[in-house]
Design a protein around this motif. Sequence first.
Motif, PDB file in Angstrom:
ATOM      1  N   LEU A 589       0.862  -1.172   0.000  1.00 30.96           N
ATOM      2  CA  LEU A 589       0.000   0.000   0.000  1.00 30.96           C
ATOM      3  C   LEU A 589       0.901   1.226   0.000  1.00 30.96           C
ATOM      4  N   THR A 590       0.808   2.045  -1.030  1.00 32.29           N
ATOM      5  CA  THR A 590       1.616   3.256  -1.112  1.00 32.29           C
ATOM      6  C   THR A 590       0.780   4.469  -0.701  1.00 32.29           C
ATOM      7  N   GLU A 591       1.470   5.572  -0.501  1.00 36.27           N
ATOM      8  CA  GLU A 591       0.833   6.809  -0.029  1.00 36.27           C
ATOM      9  C   GLU A 591      -0.028   6.534   1.206  1.00 36.27           C
ATOM     10  N   THR A 592       0.519   5.687   2.062  1.00 37.91           N
ATOM     11  CA  THR A 592      -0.192   5.238   3.259  1.00 37.91           C
ATOM     12  C   THR A 592       0.768   5.245   4.446  1.00 37.91           C
ATOM     13  N   SER A 593       0.255   5.595   5.617  1.00 41.33           N
ATOM     14  CA  SER A 593       1.057   5.611   6.846  1.00 41.33           C
ATOM     15  C   SER A 593       0.388   4.757   7.911  1.00 41.33           C
ATOM     16  N   VAL A 594       1.194   4.331   8.883  1.00 38.61           N
ATOM     17  CA  VAL A 594       0.676   3.588  10.033  1.00 38.61           C
ATOM     18  C   VAL A 594       0.411   4.581  11.156  1.00 38.61           C
ATOM     19  N   LEU A 595      -0.840   4.631  11.605  1.00 39.46           N
ATOM     20  CA  LEU A 595      -1.222   5.502  12.720  1.00 39.46           C
ATOM     21  C   LEU A 595      -0.953   4.846  14.066  1.00 39.46           C
ATOM     22  N   GLU A 596      -1.209   3.535  14.139  1.00 42.33           N
ATOM     23  CA  GLU A 596      -1.108   2.853  15.419  1.00 42.33           C
ATOM     24  C   GLU A 596      -0.886   1.361  15.215  1.00 42.33           C
ATOM     25  N   VAL A 597      -0.092   0.780  16.093  1.00 42.07           N
ATOM     26  CA  VAL A 597       0.034  -0.675  16.162  1.00 42.07           C
ATOM     27  C   VAL A 597      -0.908  -1.144  17.263  1.00 42.07           C
ATOM     28  N   THR A 598      -1.830  -2.018  16.916  1.00 43.89           N
ATOM     29  CA  THR A 598      -2.826  -2.511  17.870  1.00 43.89           C
ATOM     30  C   THR A 598      -2.558  -3.971  18.211  1.00 43.89           C
ATOM     31  N   ASP A 599      -3.354  -4.502  19.122  1.00 43.61           N
ATOM     32  CA  ASP A 599      -3.208  -5.920  19.469  1.00 43.61           C
ATOM     33  C   ASP A 599      -3.545  -6.814  18.287  1.00 43.61           C
ATOM     34  N   ASP A 600      -4.422  -6.341  17.403  1.00 41.91           N
ATOM     35  CA  ASP A 600      -4.846  -7.155  16.262  1.00 41.91           C
ATOM     36  C   ASP A 600      -4.027  -6.903  14.995  1.00 41.91           C
ATOM     37  N   GLY A 601      -3.353  -5.764  14.907  1.00 45.99           N
ATOM     38  CA  GLY A 601      -2.612  -5.451  13.696  1.00 45.99           C
ATOM     39  C   GLY A 601      -2.173  -4.007  13.675  1.00 45.99           C
ATOM     40  N   VAL A 602      -2.559  -3.279  12.603  1.00 48.55           N
ATOM     41  CA  VAL A 602      -2.184  -1.867  12.486  1.00 48.55           C
ATOM     42  C   VAL A 602      -3.380  -1.068  11.984  1.00 48.55           C
TER      43      VAL A 602
END
Length: 668
Positions: A589-602
Amino acid sequence: MVVAYTRLFEPIKIGKVEIKNKIAMAPMGVLGLATQDGCFSKRVVDYYVERAKGGTGLIITSVTKVDNEIERFKAGAVPVATVNPLHFIATAGELTERVHAYGTKIFLQLGMGFGRVAAPILLESQPVAPSAIPNFWDPSITCRELTTAEVETLVQRASEAAEIAVEAGFDGVEIHAMHEGYLLDQFTIALFNRRGDKYGGALEDRLTFPIEIVRAIKDRVGKDFPVVLRFSIKNYIKDWRQGGLPGENFQEKGRDVEEALAAAKILEGAGYDGFDADAGSYDAWYWAHPPVYQKHGCYLPLTQRLKEVVKVPVIVAGRLEIPELAEEALVKGQADMIAIGRGLLTDPYWVNKVMTGRSKNIRPCIGCHDGCLGRGFLGRPLSCTVNPACGREEEYAIDRAPEAKQVMVIGGGVAGMEAARVAALRGHRVSLYEKSDRLGGHVVEAAVPDFKADDGRLLEWYKTELGELQVEIHLNQEVTPDFVQQQNPDAVIVATGSTPAIPDIAGINKDKVTTVSDLLLGKKQAGGRVVIIGGGLAGCETALWLAQQGKDVTIIEILDDLMRAGIPVPYMNRMMLLDLLKMNGVKWLTETSVLEVTDDGVTLISKTYQRSTLPADTVILAVGFAADQRLYNALRDKIPNLYLIGDSREPRNILAAIWEGYEVGRGI
């Protein structure tokens, strides 16, 4: 002296020219080293002479154009034999005289032009081709179709250039190229040739151009003057500007093996004295210039087929710089002669080292293309990532220092090891300190995937060289400013490297999060579903490695494409890695950022602020590195002759690390 690889060192004849061994230097462009009038510069002469001194039996030069009027290149872009023939004979004549002194033969490679694959930035005119087809680099540009008279002129120019080669003392010529999709090759491939004259139509007609060339040369300079053809046995063209991977099932739209074998028999009958065989095209450039992801000896199954249908010698390259593999290819009858390209850039003395049983001392090619073709894309002269003296052999040689000094190198990555090696060659007393239990820095983890085994070979080479040079190596010792001052060295080289960058993301400290370095070193294990944050080279190579293990991998990249930040990844490496990622099911996935790492994923956010979630068992950080300058900053106002090199100056690539180590080590 016992020679272990007997077949490699048998003499061989091409036509009536005898060559002392079966090792050739593959033709590679002397990018940025030609003079303004298309002749060989002193750097080019030194470059080839060094390989002759190293024992190479046959040198095949860089492509030299036979004409610069029909397809006009900018002055100095590539050598051109016919622009200033007298000067060309003078400079090339000096080259052949010096090469011959070492018993080496040398062939001049003659090129008809680049055609659709000519980079517009190199041209002073519209690109040309057999037919009106799109330019490879800029498909919005349509190539001008050559007239029949122009093709005939190129045939005439080829014979003139061959005569110039004779006058300059060359032992033969190689015609460039019915390979890689250059102009001559475009005439022979139906996909690119839509002509209605004698140069188009059925296979025999499409071969008229190379047939007329060899006949014109033989008529002009004599039938005993060897003429070899650079020849691709398979193009691997899946579609326009799309290549086919090893093992991929696709319909060949270029020249397939059966057509190549039929063509070879016709061309041998026309008078060619040998085939310098390979595979690929610009559309599948990772075959013509095999990167680290290609297997060593990748052309051998193809040349074995070619040898079944021709009697003249078959030369083959394709990552054959491993001596055992080169010898085995000759023993199995897969080729008559081995061509080594980048392996002779990394180590011009490859031949002599193999002959004298010093194979462990051969500096390996790591398949990166950064120092050779990659520099061409940056507008810089040919060189080599692991051999900074390549292309500037005389002016950048290592000489003994007038006074031996005590040199302290802090950090055992490739920058530190190279600085230590070169300083020791200069005659200095060198001590190298590494805080971990092994040498190599980040290259240790980079060498973990199977396809990066050559990085591991490089590290073993460094260990061998440092051992033979008696460099004092201290592992598991972290150096402090007080320790440096107690030792009181004459020069201090700080190569403390870098540490993985940790982005400021919510949940980044969860147990499921790891860095690329820790994952590759086995400090953490990846689960079945993996998200990699960062689509640079390290992130993409790690994604491929995990996908090959059966993991479900997704790359998250903030830019609009993968491998676009920082120093450009050479075209052939980047395209093959992207194609391998697709083949192995990696998603991105381009032009995309990770906001948070959660217990289930991102939790993700797109460029348009759309949020989404992605399940993940493991999150891997591949967002780059931060320079470690703590020791340097503590010493900078206390120690004279203090140097900062490699990743500790600025995280980049192996080339930058080695080149800075070489420069500083050479300057002390």
